[in-house]
Design a protein around this motif. Sequence first.
Motif, PDB file in Angstrom:
ATOM      1  N   ARG A 127       9.101  -1.792  -1.853  1.00  0.00           N
ATOM      2  CA  ARG A 127       7.752  -2.340  -2.064  1.00  0.00           C
ATOM      3  C   ARG A 127       7.051  -1.090  -2.020  1.00  0.00           C
ATOM      4  N   VAL A 128       5.617  -1.323  -2.842  1.00  0.00           N
ATOM      5  CA  VAL A 128       4.703  -0.061  -2.836  1.00  0.00           C
ATOM      6  C   VAL A 128       3.452  -0.533  -2.516  1.00  0.00           C
ATOM      7  N   ARG A 129       2.601   0.591  -2.272  1.00  0.00           N
ATOM      8  CA  ARG A 129       1.320   0.257  -1.848  1.00  0.00           C
ATOM      9  C   ARG A 129       0.475   1.297  -2.184  1.00  0.00           C
ATOM     10  N   ILE A 130      -0.539   1.128  -3.052  1.00  0.00           N
ATOM     11  CA  ILE A 130      -1.390   2.140  -3.665  1.00  0.00           C
ATOM     12  C   ILE A 130      -2.876   2.142  -2.874  1.00  0.00           C
ATOM     13  N   ASP A 131      -3.333   3.105  -2.690  1.00  0.00           N
ATOM     14  CA  ASP A 131      -4.592   3.034  -1.477  1.00  0.00           C
ATOM     15  C   ASP A 131      -5.102   4.465  -1.239  1.00  0.00           C
ATOM     16  N   ARG A 132      -6.140   4.474  -0.563  1.00  0.00           N
ATOM     17  CA  ARG A 132      -6.632   5.609  -0.160  1.00  0.00           C
ATOM     18  C   ARG A 132      -5.846   6.485   0.943  1.00  0.00           C
ATOM     19  N   SER A 133      -6.124   7.754   0.997  1.00  0.00           N
ATOM     20  CA  SER A 133      -5.339   8.579   1.768  1.00  0.00           C
ATOM     21  C   SER A 133      -5.308   8.350   3.237  1.00  0.00           C
ATOM     22  N   ALA A 134      -6.586   8.024   3.877  1.00  0.00           N
ATOM     23  CA  ALA A 134      -6.828   7.655   4.997  1.00  0.00           C
ATOM     24  C   ALA A 134      -6.135   6.096   5.447  1.00  0.00           C
ATOM     25  N   GLN A 135      -6.249   5.344   4.821  1.00  0.00           N
ATOM     26  CA  GLN A 135      -5.551   4.144   4.839  1.00  0.00           C
ATOM     27  C   GLN A 135      -4.034   4.164   4.935  1.00  0.00           C
ATOM     28  N   LEU A 136      -3.582   4.914   3.859  1.00  0.00           N
ATOM     29  CA  LEU A 136      -2.133   5.289   3.913  1.00  0.00           C
ATOM     30  C   LEU A 136      -1.446   5.661   4.998  1.00  0.00           C
ATOM     31  N   THR A 137      -2.129   6.696   5.624  1.00  0.00           N
ATOM     32  CA  THR A 137      -1.586   7.516   6.834  1.00  0.00           C
ATOM     33  C   THR A 137      -1.892   6.535   8.124  1.00  0.00           C
ATOM     34  N   ASP A 138      -2.829   5.814   8.176  1.00  0.00           N
ATOM     35  CA  ASP A 138      -3.079   4.731   9.298  1.00  0.00           C
ATOM     36  C   ASP A 138      -1.829   3.768   9.184  1.00  0.00           C
ATOM     37  N   ALA A 139      -1.625   3.244   8.057  1.00  0.00           N
ATOM     38  CA  ALA A 139      -0.583   2.309   7.707  1.00  0.00           C
ATOM     39  C   ALA A 139       0.704   2.691   8.078  1.00  0.00           C
ATOM     40  N   VAL A 140       1.208   4.110   7.915  1.00  0.00           N
ATOM     41  CA  VAL A 140       2.216   4.646   8.393  1.00  0.00           C
ATOM     42  C   VAL A 140       2.187   4.877  10.106  1.00  0.00           C
ATOM     43  N   ALA A 141       1.308   5.385  10.542  1.00  0.00           N
ATOM     44  CA  ALA A 141       1.077   5.182  11.935  1.00  0.00           C
ATOM     45  C   ALA A 141       1.176   3.804  12.575  1.00  0.00           C
TER      46      ALA A 141
END
Length: 297
Positions: A127-141
């Motif tokens: 599955r994929v998610r396209i988003d802004r960089s800050a939101q992506l790193t927060d989601a990884v955390a």
Amino acid sequence: MRPVLDIVALRSLIAVADFGGFHRAADALSLSQSTVSQHIRRLEKSLGRPVVERDGRKTRFTAHGARLLEEAQQIVGAHDAALRRLMGEDHPDAAPVVIGATEHGADQILPVLTAAVRDTRPGAEVRVRIDRSAQLTDAVARGELDLAVYVTEAAQAPGTPVGELPLRWYAAPGWEPPAAPAPLPLVAISDPCVIRRRALTALAAQNTPATVVAEAGYLAGVLDAARAGLGAALLAIPGSPYPDGLTPRHDLPAVPPVRLSARARSGCDPAMTQATIEAVRALLTSREADREADPAM
């Protein structure tokens, strides 16, 4: 009899939304584009209503299609969760792998990421998610994403460098900037945005007045505004082809590239992490070699 929603067709619907079109959805699902189209038509036949419609060269969801997409995500998510429970915790490869990428270069980066995941986890759904960089790193955390590729400067998070994206100016064919002293009209992603800041800084360094005349929350809106001839846009494009409906502008100041990083969640499969990082590095390195061989790119 009530219609039945085919879960395979629902997966194709979700992929069209996630990857931004039929062609990229087909690549991600390892299907032909005609097969994905058949899946969508099957859903439309079941519901008796159109799900997608053409908008120039693009495809967009109808109002009913957007509602179906929301339901499809819940149906497929519930199905996969039930399957994982039935298979038991001793089948970790059954869990989906969720990857994320910044919009910049996503059309080239996401297929490479998806292929790398499938090479190391052939039984897993991607599955994929396209988003802004800050939101992506927060989601990884938070553990919502297994791995994300993002603009290093745009997120306050540690990551592994994977390469650079060149920044180039684009505008609609035939567009010309207004005569001085009128400011140069720009279209850009709304703040905070690293590339927007880079554009304004580069123009200010050459004493070129500029103003943002159109802004959007995501890249698609910026592209639409630029195609409409509202102004010039600074874009991060890994290589050719150019964005549809736009041409490069060589009369505006050069801007240094932006760096990309990758970040994996705690506990993510090390082999998969390494494979995806190496795949993105190889892509960006090849694109850089292409640009050096053909400076006009």
